[in-house]
Design a protein around this motif. Structure first.
Motif, PDB file in Angstrom:
ATOM      1  N   PRO A  28       0.935  -1.074   0.109  1.00  0.00           N
ATOM      2  CA  PRO A  28      -0.028   0.041  -0.216  1.00  0.00           C
ATOM      3  C   PRO A  28       0.670   1.252   0.052  1.00  0.00           C
ATOM      4  O   PRO A  28       1.782   1.418   0.714  1.00  0.00           O
ATOM      5  N   LEU A  29       0.536   2.140  -0.916  1.00  0.00           N
ATOM      6  CA  LEU A  29       1.266   3.368  -1.265  1.00  0.00           C
ATOM      7  C   LEU A  29       0.739   4.730  -0.232  1.00  0.00           C
ATOM      8  O   LEU A  29      -0.467   4.577  -0.185  1.00  0.00           O
ATOM      9  N   GLY A  30       1.843   5.499   0.052  1.00  0.00           N
ATOM     10  CA  GLY A  30       1.558   6.752   0.726  1.00  0.00           C
ATOM     11  C   GLY A  30       1.383   7.948  -0.337  1.00  0.00           C
ATOM     12  O   GLY A  30       1.387   7.412  -1.568  1.00  0.00           O
ATOM     13  N   VAL A  31       0.815   8.923  -0.091  1.00  0.00           N
ATOM     14  CA  VAL A  31       0.508  10.072  -1.090  1.00  0.00           C
ATOM     15  C   VAL A  31       1.817  10.446  -1.952  1.00  0.00           C
ATOM     16  O   VAL A  31       1.983  10.698  -2.944  1.00  0.00           O
ATOM     17  N   GLY A  32       2.898  10.635  -1.147  1.00  0.00           N
ATOM     18  CA  GLY A  32       4.310  10.989  -1.600  1.00  0.00           C
ATOM     19  C   GLY A  32       4.570   9.855  -2.604  1.00  0.00           C
ATOM     20  O   GLY A  32       5.337  10.091  -3.641  1.00  0.00           O
ATOM     21  N   GLU A  33       4.507   8.403  -2.287  1.00  0.00           N
ATOM     22  CA  GLU A  33       4.806   7.489  -3.238  1.00  0.00           C
ATOM     23  C   GLU A  33       4.032   7.490  -4.394  1.00  0.00           C
ATOM     24  O   GLU A  33       4.503   7.225  -5.485  1.00  0.00           O
ATOM     25  N   ILE A  34       2.630   7.779  -4.425  1.00  0.00           N
ATOM     26  CA  ILE A  34       1.798   7.928  -5.354  1.00  0.00           C
ATOM     27  C   ILE A  34       2.480   8.999  -6.414  1.00  0.00           C
ATOM     28  O   ILE A  34       2.627   8.929  -7.681  1.00  0.00           O
ATOM     29  N   LEU A  35       2.606  10.156  -5.946  1.00  0.00           N
ATOM     30  CA  LEU A  35       3.267  11.234  -6.734  1.00  0.00           C
ATOM     31  C   LEU A  35       4.801  10.823  -7.191  1.00  0.00           C
ATOM     32  O   LEU A  35       5.110  11.234  -8.405  1.00  0.00           O
ATOM     33  N   ASP A  36       5.436  10.450  -6.361  1.00  0.00           N
ATOM     34  CA  ASP A  36       6.682  10.014  -6.725  1.00  0.00           C
ATOM     35  C   ASP A  36       6.778   9.012  -7.966  1.00  0.00           C
ATOM     36  O   ASP A  36       7.650   8.991  -8.797  1.00  0.00           O
ATOM     37  N   GLY A  37       5.920   8.030  -7.709  1.00  0.00           N
ATOM     38  CA  GLY A  37       5.888   7.161  -8.837  1.00  0.00           C
ATOM     39  C   GLY A  37       5.665   7.655 -10.342  1.00  0.00           C
ATOM     40  O   GLY A  37       5.954   7.104 -10.978  1.00  0.00           O
ATOM     41  N   ALA A  38       4.632   8.557 -10.131  1.00  0.00           N
ATOM     42  CA  ALA A  38       4.355   9.304 -11.443  1.00  0.00           C
ATOM     43  C   ALA A  38       5.351  10.023 -11.872  1.00  0.00           C
ATOM     44  O   ALA A  38       5.495   9.874 -13.254  1.00  0.00           O
ATOM     45  N   VAL A  39       5.906  10.548 -11.234  1.00  0.00           N
ATOM     46  CA  VAL A  39       7.642  11.502 -11.776  1.00  0.00           C
ATOM     47  C   VAL A  39       8.572  10.470 -12.041  1.00  0.00           C
ATOM     48  O   VAL A  39       9.245  10.727 -13.003  1.00  0.00           O
ATOM     49  N   THR A  40       8.592   9.579 -11.223  1.00  0.00           N
ATOM     50  CA  THR A  40       9.867   8.484 -11.661  1.00  0.00           C
ATOM     51  C   THR A  40       9.499   7.871 -12.935  1.00  0.00           C
ATOM     52  O   THR A  40      10.531   7.622 -13.881  1.00  0.00           O
ATOM     53  N   THR A  41       8.225   7.617 -13.331  1.00  0.00           N
ATOM     54  CA  THR A  41       7.863   6.920 -14.644  1.00  0.00           C
ATOM     55  C   THR A  41       8.354   8.009 -15.725  1.00  0.00           C
ATOM     56  O   THR A  41       8.764   7.575 -16.840  1.00  0.00           O
ATOM     57  N   MET A  42       8.022   9.288 -15.519  1.00  0.00           N
ATOM     58  CA  MET A  42       8.475  10.215 -16.406  1.00  0.00           C
ATOM     59  C   MET A  42       9.800  10.329 -16.772  1.00  0.00           C
ATOM     60  O   MET A  42      10.541  10.457 -17.668  1.00  0.00           O
ATOM     61  N   ARG A  43      10.693  10.160 -15.671  1.00  0.00           N
ATOM     62  CA  ARG A  43      12.104  10.090 -15.651  1.00  0.00           C
ATOM     63  C   ARG A  43      12.855   9.025 -16.304  1.00  0.00           C
ATOM     64  O   ARG A  43      13.722   9.287 -17.029  1.00  0.00           O
ATOM     65  N   ARG A  44      12.190   7.797 -15.935  1.00  0.00           N
ATOM     66  CA  ARG A  44      12.919   6.569 -16.316  1.00  0.00           C
ATOM     67  C   ARG A  44      12.619   6.330 -17.911  1.00  0.00           C
ATOM     68  O   ARG A  44      13.498   5.788 -18.730  1.00  0.00           O
TER      69      ARG A  44
END
Length: 403
Positions: free
Chosen positions: A93-109
């Motif tokens: 289960p993800l926290g709010v920061g992990e949800i936002l970070d997942g979206a940004v990390t996908t854009m970077r990778r």
């Protein structure tokens, strides 16, 4: 004998055949209480402390590594194991920061695929909007600031209708662009969760069969919102221009907005469900309602934070481009300073269009990523999707169950 393994709680009754030397609860001193109770001579509340283990206290050496002597921060009793993270998010289960970070990390990778999709769609959409604004749409009607009474109301109504007519084509083009980018980027994000890359052609071939169902879902939600707004506004409009009609219109508008907001949050995960589960439109709506149930306020908060960040990004980018565009287009600037209706030309449209393209290129993948991460998070919380994702990613220790 006591069949339960491990230690027994202090003061529990001995097992059958247990030796009599083991301490038992003492009997009451005055004989008034029932047998088997603790002695009334107890220490005051809040001052009792357990006996120290041998070798503890001031000056004692630190405990050796092992059971009960694990250093702080290491794995041991009471600390959950680290979750597997084959891709951009940990499989839990993800926290709010992990949800936002997942979206940004996908854009970077996966920036080549992600930004390539959003940039291409944004450029095509913005060119279509600029050409339509310049050649096809009528000029917006202006409002005379000196008009009063019924004339002012009529001019304001005509201006609002003109604004609605001129913004409708742009809204339609933006909706189509959002559909295309959301469908393709959802596929990219679903692969990134597993730690896998995907090319633009692969993402397009997988997303293309779902474009028409996604369009149907979007149109259904739009019609639903329009119908609710009409139901809320019609009673007040039917009463006329009096104070009662105006008050009822305002109340109906606020009530309709609340209902639309509640439904849109409830159905916000329908698009990821339609794309990733290959469900029909109605089934996707039911799936979204099921996943959001009990988490409406959390979902609302995450989406509100997401769109707030998008608004901040939009202001940071569009304000400088707008200032440059107004400065370059001298004819429109002079008319604006003279108090006339500004008629900006090609320089203004091109420069502001560049700013809009930059905003769309960054906003499309970010919002689509947050939606997909919310969907994955809710399925992990409700359906243990993390186990299936770990098996699909080939994480050691998550073998495929045998039938």
């Amino acid at each position: 004998m006591n069949d339960s393994p491990g230690w027994a709680s202090p003061g529990s009754a001995p097992s059958d055949g247990q030796e009599k030397g083991i301490p038992r609860p003492s009997a009451p001193v005055d004989g008034s209480g029932p047998a088997g109770q603790w002695s009334p001579e107890q220490p005051p509340p809040g001052q009792w402390s357990p006996p120290s283990a041998p070798g503890t206290g001031p000056g004692a050496p630190p405990p050796a590594p092992g059971w009960g002597g694990m250093p702080q921060g290491g794995p041991g009793w009471g600390r959950p194991p680290m979750a597997a993270k084959p891709g951009v998010i940990p499989l839990r289960p993800l926290g709010v920061g992990e949800i936002l970070d997942g979206a940004v990390t996908t854009m970077r990778r996966h920036w080549r695929t992600v930004l390539g999709i959003s940039l291409t769609v944004s450029v095509i959409a913005e060119i279509a909007i600029i050409l339509m604004q310049r050649f096809l749409l009528p000029e917006q009607k202006s409002v005379d600031p000196n008009a009063t009474g019924a004339e002012a109301i009529r001019q304001a109504t005509d201006s609002a209708q003109s604004q609605l007519i001129t913004s409708a084509p742009s809204t339609l083009i933006a909706m189509i662009a959002t559909l295309i980018t959301t469908s393709i980027l959802t596929v990219v994000i679903s692969r990134s969760v597993l730690g896998r890359g995907v090319t633009l052609s692969e993402a397009w071939s997988e997303a293309r069969p779902r474009l028409l169902p996604l369009l149907g879902l979007t149109l259904l939600l739009s019609l639903m919102s329009a119908a609710i707004m009409a139901v809320g506004l019609l009673p007040g409009l039917a009463l006329g221009d009096g104070a009662g009609g105006l008050a009822l219109t305002v109340l109906g508008f606020l009530g309709a907005c609340a209902v639309v907001l509640w439904l849109m949050i409830r159905f916000t995960l329908a698009a990821p469900a339609l794309m990733l589960e290959r469900q029909s439109v109605l089934t996707s709506l039911c799936r979204s309602a099921k996943l959001v149930r009990g988490n409406w306020w959390r979902t609302f908060g995450i989406l509100a934070l997401t769109y707030l960040l998008v608004i901040v990004l939009t202001l940071i980018i569009t304000i400088p481009f707008g200032v440059i565009a107004v400065t370059v287009d001298s004819d429109g600037l002079s008319e604006l300073l003279n108090g006339n209706s500004a008629d900006f030309g090609w320089p203004f449209l091109i420069i502001t269009g560049i700013g809009e393209v930059i905003v769309s290129t960054l906003a499309y993948p970010f919002t689509a990523g947050v939606m997909a991460m919310l969907y994955v998070d809710q399925r992990i919380r409700r359906e243990a999707l993390d186990l299936e994702l770990a098996r699909a990613a080939g994480v050691p220790g998550y073998d495929t169950p045998r039938n």
